[in-house]
Motif scaffolding. Sequence first.
Motif, PDB file in Angstrom:
ATOM      1  N   MET A  12       2.560 -52.305  49.497  1.00  0.00           N
ATOM      2  CA  MET A  12       3.407 -51.096  48.491  1.00  0.00           C
ATOM      3  C   MET A  12       4.559 -51.616  48.339  1.00  0.00           C
ATOM      4  O   MET A  12       5.324 -51.438  47.222  1.00  0.00           O
ATOM      5  CB  MET A  12       3.535 -49.840  49.464  1.00  0.00           C
ATOM      6  CG  MET A  12       2.364 -49.079  49.792  1.00  0.00           C
ATOM      7  SD  MET A  12       2.241 -47.599  50.830  1.00  0.00           S
ATOM      8  CE  MET A  12       3.346 -46.642  49.944  1.00  0.00           C
ATOM      9  N   THR A  13       5.226 -52.532  49.412  1.00  0.00           N
ATOM     10  CA  THR A  13       6.712 -53.148  49.130  1.00  0.00           C
ATOM     11  C   THR A  13       6.487 -54.252  47.869  1.00  0.00           C
ATOM     12  O   THR A  13       7.357 -54.379  47.397  1.00  0.00           O
ATOM     13  CB  THR A  13       6.956 -53.689  50.440  1.00  0.00           C
ATOM     14  OG1 THR A  13       6.937 -52.633  51.404  1.00  0.00           O
ATOM     15  CG2 THR A  13       8.504 -54.414  50.327  1.00  0.00           C
ATOM     16  N   TYR A  14       5.326 -55.060  47.876  1.00  0.00           N
ATOM     17  CA  TYR A  14       5.028 -55.947  47.020  1.00  0.00           C
ATOM     18  C   TYR A  14       5.107 -55.415  45.877  1.00  0.00           C
ATOM     19  O   TYR A  14       5.815 -56.163  44.777  1.00  0.00           O
ATOM     20  CB  TYR A  14       3.752 -56.850  47.447  1.00  0.00           C
ATOM     21  CG  TYR A  14       3.252 -57.377  46.139  1.00  0.00           C
ATOM     22  CD1 TYR A  14       3.832 -58.541  45.587  1.00  0.00           C
ATOM     23  CD2 TYR A  14       1.831 -56.990  45.460  1.00  0.00           C
ATOM     24  CE1 TYR A  14       3.225 -59.315  44.758  1.00  0.00           C
ATOM     25  CE2 TYR A  14       1.632 -57.722  44.702  1.00  0.00           C
ATOM     26  CZ  TYR A  14       2.086 -58.665  43.952  1.00  0.00           C
ATOM     27  OH  TYR A  14       1.695 -59.277  43.021  1.00  0.00           O
ATOM     28  N   VAL A  15       4.495 -54.314  45.518  1.00  0.00           N
ATOM     29  CA  VAL A  15       4.371 -53.791  44.175  1.00  0.00           C
ATOM     30  C   VAL A  15       5.902 -53.394  43.699  1.00  0.00           C
ATOM     31  O   VAL A  15       6.317 -53.482  42.729  1.00  0.00           O
ATOM     32  CB  VAL A  15       3.546 -52.554  44.139  1.00  0.00           C
ATOM     33  CG1 VAL A  15       3.637 -51.737  42.676  1.00  0.00           C
ATOM     34  CG2 VAL A  15       1.947 -52.856  44.490  1.00  0.00           C
ATOM     35  N   LEU A  16       6.641 -52.833  44.739  1.00  0.00           N
ATOM     36  CA  LEU A  16       8.151 -52.405  44.346  1.00  0.00           C
ATOM     37  C   LEU A  16       8.976 -53.663  44.111  1.00  0.00           C
ATOM     38  O   LEU A  16      10.061 -53.702  43.091  1.00  0.00           O
ATOM     39  CB  LEU A  16       8.800 -51.462  45.382  1.00  0.00           C
ATOM     40  CG  LEU A  16       7.975 -50.176  45.757  1.00  0.00           C
ATOM     41  CD1 LEU A  16       8.574 -49.516  46.811  1.00  0.00           C
ATOM     42  CD2 LEU A  16       8.115 -49.257  44.378  1.00  0.00           C
ATOM     43  N   VAL A  17       8.877 -54.612  44.866  1.00  0.00           N
ATOM     44  CA  VAL A  17       9.574 -55.844  44.634  1.00  0.00           C
ATOM     45  C   VAL A  17       9.221 -56.750  43.513  1.00  0.00           C
ATOM     46  O   VAL A  17      10.042 -57.183  42.633  1.00  0.00           O
ATOM     47  CB  VAL A  17       9.509 -56.658  45.691  1.00  0.00           C
ATOM     48  CG1 VAL A  17      10.182 -58.136  45.567  1.00  0.00           C
ATOM     49  CG2 VAL A  17       9.976 -56.245  47.192  1.00  0.00           C
ATOM     50  N   ALA A  18       8.130 -56.580  43.082  1.00  0.00           N
ATOM     51  CA  ALA A  18       7.742 -57.141  41.730  1.00  0.00           C
ATOM     52  C   ALA A  18       8.209 -56.317  40.680  1.00  0.00           C
ATOM     53  O   ALA A  18       8.578 -56.855  39.552  1.00  0.00           O
ATOM     54  CB  ALA A  18       6.068 -57.022  41.735  1.00  0.00           C
ATOM     55  N   GLY A  19       8.161 -55.075  40.720  1.00  0.00           N
ATOM     56  CA  GLY A  19       9.016 -54.163  39.496  1.00  0.00           C
ATOM     57  C   GLY A  19      10.413 -54.736  39.497  1.00  0.00           C
ATOM     58  O   GLY A  19      10.929 -54.553  38.467  1.00  0.00           O
ATOM     59  N   LEU A  20      11.058 -54.744  40.755  1.00  0.00           N
ATOM     60  CA  LEU A  20      12.393 -55.174  40.723  1.00  0.00           C
ATOM     61  C   LEU A  20      12.531 -56.637  40.180  1.00  0.00           C
ATOM     62  O   LEU A  20      13.476 -56.688  39.358  1.00  0.00           O
ATOM     63  CB  LEU A  20      12.778 -55.124  42.235  1.00  0.00           C
ATOM     64  CG  LEU A  20      14.281 -55.231  42.245  1.00  0.00           C
ATOM     65  CD1 LEU A  20      15.184 -54.156  41.351  1.00  0.00           C
ATOM     66  CD2 LEU A  20      14.549 -55.223  43.678  1.00  0.00           C
ATOM     67  N   VAL A  21      11.749 -57.487  40.257  1.00  0.00           N
ATOM     68  CA  VAL A  21      11.888 -58.866  39.841  1.00  0.00           C
ATOM     69  C   VAL A  21      11.622 -58.774  38.287  1.00  0.00           C
ATOM     70  O   VAL A  21      12.532 -59.117  37.513  1.00  0.00           O
ATOM     71  CB  VAL A  21      10.942 -59.812  40.273  1.00  0.00           C
ATOM     72  CG1 VAL A  21      10.953 -60.836  39.648  1.00  0.00           C
ATOM     73  CG2 VAL A  21      11.208 -59.935  41.779  1.00  0.00           C
ATOM     74  N   LEU A  22      10.734 -57.901  37.810  1.00  0.00           N
ATOM     75  CA  LEU A  22      10.251 -57.856  36.315  1.00  0.00           C
ATOM     76  C   LEU A  22      11.829 -57.018  35.714  1.00  0.00           C
ATOM     77  O   LEU A  22      12.021 -57.194  34.388  1.00  0.00           O
ATOM     78  CB  LEU A  22       9.241 -56.967  36.146  1.00  0.00           C
ATOM     79  CG  LEU A  22       8.028 -57.517  36.509  1.00  0.00           C
ATOM     80  CD1 LEU A  22       6.843 -56.864  36.216  1.00  0.00           C
ATOM     81  CD2 LEU A  22       7.812 -59.160  35.590  1.00  0.00           C
TER      82      LEU A  22
END
Length: 317
Positions: free
Chosen positions: A167-177
């Motif tokens: 779940m944290t990976y999905v949120l961090v990926a959205g933040l990077v994008l």
Amino acid sequence: MHSADDPVHRSKNHFHPSTAQASNGYEGDYTVPHTRSAPSQNAFFSPQSAFYSSSSQQTIPTNQVASSMELLSNNPFLNVGIKAVGDSMKDITGKTVNMLPNEMKKSLSSIKDYFAVDQIYVMKKLSLLLFPFRPRNWSVGYSADGPVPPRVDTNAPDYYIPLMSVMTYVLVAGLVLGTQNRFTPEQLGMHASSALVWNIIEIGLLCLTFYILNIQSKLRTLDLIAYCGYKYVGMIAALSSYLATHSLFVYRCSLLYVSISLSYFLIKCLRLKILPDTSGSHTYNANGNARRVYLLLAIVLIQPLFIWYLTRHLIVT
């Protein structure tokens, strides 16, 4: 002779509509429609409500609806039918569970043990995943016949850290994008679906390899799912380093470090489960333990590939 200006003569020649209407044969058949009042401002306007008056609209009384519901609830045939359907569903569910292999039933009932964690365990396990190089005992100190609650042994696998890290990976990926002006709400669902699909493919291929090579080990399928889910911790660390510095060199260094640390961690943990004899008294041969070594190396080496593949599209080169 009466002149045209005579009042009497004018009264005889004057046409009265009421008199003509009374003299015809269709009196009473035609009536002028009354003007319908416009619907109130709170009412829903429609052509029907404009033509018909509000008094002609039929509404179902509330007491009639309540009486109908009470009649249905008191219907004995309906109650018997609902009870029969419920009993049939329970019977089908019980038969389905009984048809499952004993190992699968035992695994399904023991999933809750993998979530038995506490704050101390989470902190120790995260530090162990990121810094696993100090000497320590890697064996599980409790019974290996069943799942060990992670809060009583740091070496035991768990599902809490893999689930939260995904779940944290999905949120961090959205933040990077988002920092690259490439974020859309659909990206979160795409990354979550991609992580789920790749996990299913990975576990399916590994289980198929165990079956084809006919390898019997202490490593359960539920343990394998937990160990394969630890790679998301390294992915979060690599993406966070890139997010903080926006440097491709820092990202590659972080990617190399988390890959080495995860591979070292998996070798130390899985060799005790896949390689039952580590004393050196048993020789490895092509028909026996050599296949276990190759399988262990395959599990360890495939994790850095997934870390790189699931993070490379987020990095701007």
